[in-house]
Design an enzyme around this catalytic site. Structure first.
Site, PDB file in Angstrom:
ATOM      1  N   GLY A  11      40.747  76.031 130.187  1.00 29.23           N
ATOM      2  CA  GLY A  11      40.137  77.287 131.459  1.00 29.23           C
ATOM      3  C   GLY A  11      38.723  77.117 131.751  1.00 29.23           C
ATOM      4  N   ILE A  13      35.467  78.339 130.774  1.00 28.33           N
ATOM      5  CA  ILE A  13      34.819  79.115 129.172  1.00 28.33           C
ATOM      6  C   ILE A  13      35.483  78.186 128.182  1.00 28.33           C
ATOM      7  CG2 ILE A  13      33.520  80.392 127.182  1.00 28.33           C
ATOM      8  CD1 ILE A  13      34.090  82.530 129.249  1.00 28.33           C
ATOM      9  N   LYS A  85      42.725  88.126 132.743  1.00 29.17           N
ATOM     10  CA  LYS A  85      41.436  88.614 132.645  1.00 29.17           C
ATOM     11  C   LYS A  85      40.726  89.290 134.257  1.00 29.17           C
ATOM     12  CE  LYS A  85      39.257  84.523 134.646  1.00 29.17           C
ATOM     13  NZ  LYS A  85      37.632  84.108 134.420  1.00 29.17           N
ATOM     14  N   SER A 125      35.277  91.426 125.555  1.00 25.85           N
ATOM     15  CA  SER A 125      33.787  91.587 126.577  1.00 25.85           C
ATOM     16  C   SER A 125      33.609  93.307 126.585  1.00 25.85           C
ATOM     17  CB  SER A 125      34.962  91.701 127.174  1.00 25.85           C
ATOM     18  OG  SER A 125      34.689  92.432 128.972  1.00 25.85           O
ATOM     19  N   ALA A 126      32.364  92.563 127.039  1.00 20.42           N
ATOM     20  CA  ALA A 126      31.367  94.271 127.593  1.00 20.42           C
ATOM     21  C   ALA A 126      31.985  95.325 127.849  1.00 20.42           C
ATOM     22  CB  ALA A 126      30.208  94.252 128.061  1.00 20.42           C
ATOM     23  N   TYR A 149      43.509  96.381 131.603  1.00 23.65           N
ATOM     24  CA  TYR A 149      42.508  94.772 131.161  1.00 23.65           C
ATOM     25  C   TYR A 149      41.935  95.208 129.592  1.00 23.65           C
ATOM     26  CZ  TYR A 149      38.869  90.501 130.448  1.00 23.65           C
ATOM     27  OH  TYR A 149      38.002  89.989 129.619  1.00 23.65           O
ATOM     28  N   LYS A 153      41.240  93.643 125.496  1.00 20.19           N
ATOM     29  CA  LYS A 153      40.925  93.629 124.559  1.00 20.19           C
ATOM     30  C   LYS A 153      40.163  94.791 123.539  1.00 20.19           C
ATOM     31  CE  LYS A 153      39.832  90.361 126.701  1.00 20.19           C
ATOM     32  NZ  LYS A 153      40.303  88.878 126.507  1.00 20.19           N
ATOM     33  N   ASN A 199      34.350  88.337 140.670  1.00 17.55           N
ATOM     34  CA  ASN A 199      32.912  88.479 140.017  1.00 17.55           C
ATOM     35  C   ASN A 199      32.301  87.836 141.290  1.00 17.55           C
ATOM     36  OD1 ASN A 199      35.400  87.059 137.642  1.00 17.55           O
ATOM     37  ND2 ASN A 199      33.464  88.398 137.722  1.00 17.55           N
ATOM     38  N   PRO A 293      35.790 100.701 142.790  1.00 16.07           N
ATOM     39  CA  PRO A 293      36.194 102.036 141.278  1.00 16.07           C
ATOM     40  C   PRO A 293      36.106 101.535 140.039  1.00 16.07           C
ATOM     41  CG  PRO A 293      37.843 101.492 143.358  1.00 16.07           C
ATOM     42  CD  PRO A 293      36.696 100.479 143.331  1.00 16.07           C
TER      43      PRO A 293
HETATM   44  P1  NAD Z   1      40.322  81.253 132.409  1.00 12.27           P
HETATM   45  O1  NAD Z   1      41.408  82.230 133.470  1.00 12.27           O
HETATM   46  O2  NAD Z   1      39.426  80.581 133.243  1.00 12.27           O
HETATM   47  O3  NAD Z   1      40.833  80.953 131.166  1.00 12.27           O
HETATM   48  C1  NAD Z   1      41.873  81.373 130.368  1.00 12.27           C
HETATM   49  C2  NAD Z   1      42.739  80.238 130.253  1.00 12.27           C
HETATM   50  O4  NAD Z   1      44.301  81.549 129.544  1.00 12.27           O
HETATM   51  C3  NAD Z   1      43.451  79.982 131.360  1.00 12.27           C
HETATM   52  O5  NAD Z   1      43.106  78.519 131.586  1.00 12.27           O
HETATM   53  C4  NAD Z   1      44.953  80.145 132.031  1.00 12.27           C
HETATM   54  O6  NAD Z   1      45.762  79.469 132.388  1.00 12.27           O
HETATM   55  C5  NAD Z   1      45.357  80.749 130.322  1.00 12.27           C
HETATM   56  N1  NAD Z   1      46.629  81.288 129.540  1.00 12.27           N
HETATM   57  C6  NAD Z   1      46.352  82.417 130.236  1.00 12.27           C
HETATM   58  N2  NAD Z   1      47.572  83.457 129.849  1.00 12.27           N
HETATM   59  C7  NAD Z   1      47.979  82.404 128.701  1.00 12.27           C
HETATM   60  C8  NAD Z   1      49.171  82.450 128.250  1.00 12.27           C
HETATM   61  N3  NAD Z   1      49.724  83.546 128.044  1.00 12.27           N
HETATM   62  N4  NAD Z   1      49.277  80.933 127.300  1.00 12.27           N
HETATM   63  C9  NAD Z   1      49.163  80.233 127.015  1.00 12.27           C
HETATM   64  N5  NAD Z   1      47.819  80.021 128.113  1.00 12.27           N
HETATM   65  C10 NAD Z   1      47.075  81.044 129.054  1.00 12.27           C
HETATM   66  O7  NAD Z   1      39.652  82.849 131.723  1.00 12.27           O
HETATM   67  P2  NAD Z   1      37.895  82.321 131.236  1.00 12.27           P
HETATM   68  O8  NAD Z   1      37.060  83.046 131.985  1.00 12.27           O
HETATM   69  O9  NAD Z   1      37.579  81.469 130.697  1.00 12.27           O
HETATM   70  O10 NAD Z   1      38.296  83.449 130.198  1.00 12.27           O
HETATM   71  C11 NAD Z   1      38.433  83.579 129.061  1.00 12.27           C
HETATM   72  C12 NAD Z   1      38.369  84.432 128.192  1.00 12.27           C
HETATM   73  O11 NAD Z   1      37.543  85.280 127.903  1.00 12.27           O
HETATM   74  C13 NAD Z   1      39.914  85.716 128.344  1.00 12.27           C
HETATM   75  O12 NAD Z   1      40.752  86.449 126.997  1.00 12.27           O
HETATM   76  C14 NAD Z   1      38.785  86.526 129.465  1.00 12.27           C
HETATM   77  O13 NAD Z   1      39.603  87.823 129.230  1.00 12.27           O
HETATM   78  C15 NAD Z   1      37.477  86.654 128.057  1.00 12.27           C
HETATM   79  N6  NAD Z   1      36.577  86.923 128.585  1.00 12.27           N
HETATM   80  C16 NAD Z   1      35.552  86.188 130.179  1.00 12.27           C
HETATM   81  C17 NAD Z   1      35.104  86.766 130.840  1.00 12.27           C
HETATM   82  C18 NAD Z   1      34.708  86.423 132.292  1.00 12.27           C
HETATM   83  O14 NAD Z   1      34.032  86.707 132.971  1.00 12.27           O
HETATM   84  N7  NAD Z   1      34.705  85.245 132.558  1.00 12.27           N
HETATM   85  C19 NAD Z   1      34.049  88.049 130.179  1.00 12.27           C
HETATM   86  C20 NAD Z   1      33.793  88.246 129.099  1.00 12.27           C
HETATM   87  C21 NAD Z   1      35.714  87.901 127.986  1.00 12.27           C
HETATM   88  N1  UDP Z   2      29.530  92.665 143.172  1.00 14.37           N
HETATM   89  C1  UDP Z   2      29.385  92.924 144.120  1.00 14.37           C
HETATM   90  N2  UDP Z   2      29.985  92.076 145.199  1.00 14.37           N
HETATM   91  C2  UDP Z   2      31.307  91.458 144.091  1.00 14.37           C
HETATM   92  C3  UDP Z   2      30.928  91.097 142.950  1.00 14.37           C
HETATM   93  C4  UDP Z   2      30.360  91.669 142.508  1.00 14.37           C
HETATM   94  O1  UDP Z   2      28.470  93.341 144.215  1.00 14.37           O
HETATM   95  O2  UDP Z   2      31.620  90.967 145.332  1.00 14.37           O
HETATM   96  C5  UDP Z   2      28.309  93.796 141.665  1.00 14.37           C
HETATM   97  C6  UDP Z   2      29.389  94.501 140.965  1.00 14.37           C
HETATM   98  O3  UDP Z   2      29.634  95.495 141.931  1.00 14.37           O
HETATM   99  C7  UDP Z   2      28.523  94.512 139.461  1.00 14.37           C
HETATM  100  C8  UDP Z   2      28.026  93.009 139.659  1.00 14.37           C
HETATM  101  O4  UDP Z   2      28.433  92.232 141.218  1.00 14.37           O
HETATM  102  O5  UDP Z   2      27.515  95.352 140.058  1.00 14.37           O
HETATM  103  C9  UDP Z   2      28.726  91.875 138.483  1.00 14.37           C
HETATM  104  O6  UDP Z   2      30.077  92.287 139.265  1.00 14.37           O
HETATM  105  P1  UDP Z   2      30.994  90.500 138.485  1.00 14.37           P
HETATM  106  O7  UDP Z   2      32.797  91.268 138.793  1.00 14.37           O
HETATM  107  O8  UDP Z   2      30.628  89.972 137.999  1.00 14.37           O
HETATM  108  O9  UDP Z   2      31.562  91.896 137.317  1.00 14.37           O
HETATM  109  P2  UDP Z   2      31.097  93.087 136.341  1.00 14.37           P
HETATM  110  O10 UDP Z   2      31.901  93.908 137.176  1.00 14.37           O
HETATM  111  O11 UDP Z   2      32.859  93.303 135.054  1.00 14.37           O
HETATM  112  O12 UDP Z   2      30.159  93.147 134.643  1.00 14.37           O
END
Ligand code: NAD
Ligand code: UDP
Length: 338
Positions: A11, A13, A85, A125-126, A149, A153, A199, A293
């Site tokens: 994925g 990250i 996620k 996550s935050a 979701y 976490k 996002n 929302p």
């Molecule tokens: P991503 O979807 O790109 O990566 C997650 C990976 O996990 C994917 O490759 C998916 O195929 C795999 N996966 C999902 N369910 C699975 C399962 N049951 N078994 C095996 N593999 C599985 O997401 P990401 O953005 O890289 O996020 C990674 C982690 O960080 C997640 O746990 C997410 O909740 C957390 N996180 C992400 C963000 C963000 O904004 N990207 C923010 C905070 C926390």
């Molecule tokens: N946002 C937006 N338009 C979009 C997606 C996000 O205006 O199409 C805004 C959202 O309301 C928030 C900021 O951008 O204020 C970051 O949103 P994101 O979904 O990226 O992250 P998160 O809400 O998880 O912090």
């Protein structure tokens, strides 16, 4: 060198962290069910690093298969990214979120315990701070959840705390990410959202590359600098680097350690759009729409604890985050699906 198991390593990250772990000299075993990713990401990681990744297409819930992987490889630590996620989707199919995230993690933890592997770095996550009473946010703020979701976490954090009490061999690092954006500087790996991006930055870059007509800005009546939502955007390579630091230091920690990963700077949606246009020269048409929302006004981190304990700090500023986001998007308009 020690072997690290990365769940969800194909994925967004996970692929960047796998790359940095390989560069730091670790052997990396990745498990991923590829439900939200493609193996092409890891192929490109191998191309960039000129090193090999051991990959298994396995679901977290397949306990026996994961056990076989632990039997085959002597895993020192696990970096656990795998899970679903999308906040909005989690309100529609909560049971899938609880099953994949919570049950999936339980199955992983049982296998770890059975194989005497007690070191885990978990992607939190935050979002666990809910609607914070003030900013910047420190790790001791109260935690809560406003959607399934976020609740997965929160539950996983609590499960890991209970586990650490049950056996003092556990070394658990909870990393609470703020808003990861950007891509590796090569432009070869990056975020590849399926369907319509939820996002902000993936949406902005898809508008700029011509895949979508315009951005919806969700609300301009928040109590912030210009009325739009403020977030702490952090470069995915900085974020990934904190995982490498966590793996390096995990044995020095006891029980559960929790760290915010952010830059400590907040930017509004309009500031992000302006910065994007300035860095790329591309127009980003947008309209102001009602609030989304569940969104909060502002959220940014006090990341000084990670600085002290992990010897980590976000190094990359907004301009680099945007340039790298754009290089990836521009070179790969259809993500890995070329
Ligand atoms: P991503 O979807 O790109 O990566 C997650 C990976 O996990 C994917 O490759 C998916 O195929 C795999 N996966 C999902 N369910 C699975 C399962 N049951 N078994 C095996 N593999 C599985 O997401 P990401 O953005 O890289 O996020 C990674 C982690 O960080 C997640 O746990 C997410 O909740 C957390 N996180 C992400 C963000 C963000 O904004 N990207 C923010 C905070 C926390
Ligand atoms: N946002 C937006 N338009 C979009 C997606 C996000 O205006 O199409 C805004 C959202 O309301 C928030 C900021 O951008 O204020 C970051 O949103 P994101 O979904 O990226 O992250 P998160 O809400 O998880 O912090």
């Amino acid at each position: 060198m020690a072997k690290i198991l990365v769940t969800g390593g194909a994925g967004y990250i996970g692929s960047h962290t796998t790359l940095l772990l390989l560069e730091a000299g670790y052997e990396v075993v990745v498990i991923d069910n590829l439900s939200n990713s493609s193996l092409e990401s890891l192929r490109r990681v191998e191309q960039i690093t000129d090193k090999r990744v051991t990959f298994y297409k396995v679901d977290l819930r397949e306990e026996n298969k994961i056990n076989d992987i632990f039997t085959e490889h002597e895993i020192e630590s696990v970096v656990h990214f795998a899970g679903l996620k999308a906040v909005g989707e989690s309100t529609e199919i909560p049971l899938d979120y609880y099953e994949q995230n919570v049950y999936g993690t339980l199955s992983l933890l049982k296998v770890m315990e059975r194989n005497n592997c007690f070191n885990i770095v978990f992607s939190s996550s935050a979002t666990v701070y809910g609607d914070p009473a003030s900013v910047p946010i420190t790790e001791d703020f109260p935690i809560s959840a406003t959607n399934p979701y976020g609740r997965t976490k929160l539950f996983i954090e609590e499960i890991l705390r209970d586990l650490s009490v049950s056996n003092d061999k556990w070394r658990i690092v909870l990393l609470r990410y703020f808003n990861p954006i950007g891509a590796h500087e090569s432009g070869l790996i990056g975020e590849d959202p399926q369907g319509i991006p939820n996002n902000l930055m993936p949406f902005v870059s898809q508008v700029a590359v011509g895949k979508r007509d315009k951005l919806s800005v969700f609300g301009n009546d928040y109590d912030t600098v210009d009325g739009t939502g403020v977030r702490d955007y952090i470069h995915v390579v900085d974020l990934s680097d904190a995982h490498v630091k966590s793996v390096e230091k995990i044995k020095e920690f006891e029980g559960v350690s929790t760290f915010n990963l952010g830059t400590g700077n907040g930017y509004s949606v309009l500031q992000m759009i302006d910065a994007f246009i300035k860095e790329t020269g591309k127009p980003v048409p947008f309209s102001i729409e009602p609030r989304r929302p569940g969104d909060i006004a502002e959220c940014w981190a006090d990341a000084s604890l990670a600085n002290q304990k992990l010897d980590w700090k976000a190094e990359r500023g907004l301009s680099e985050m945007i340039k790298d986001t754009w290089r990836w998007q521009n070179q790969n308009p259809n993500g890995y699906d070329n």
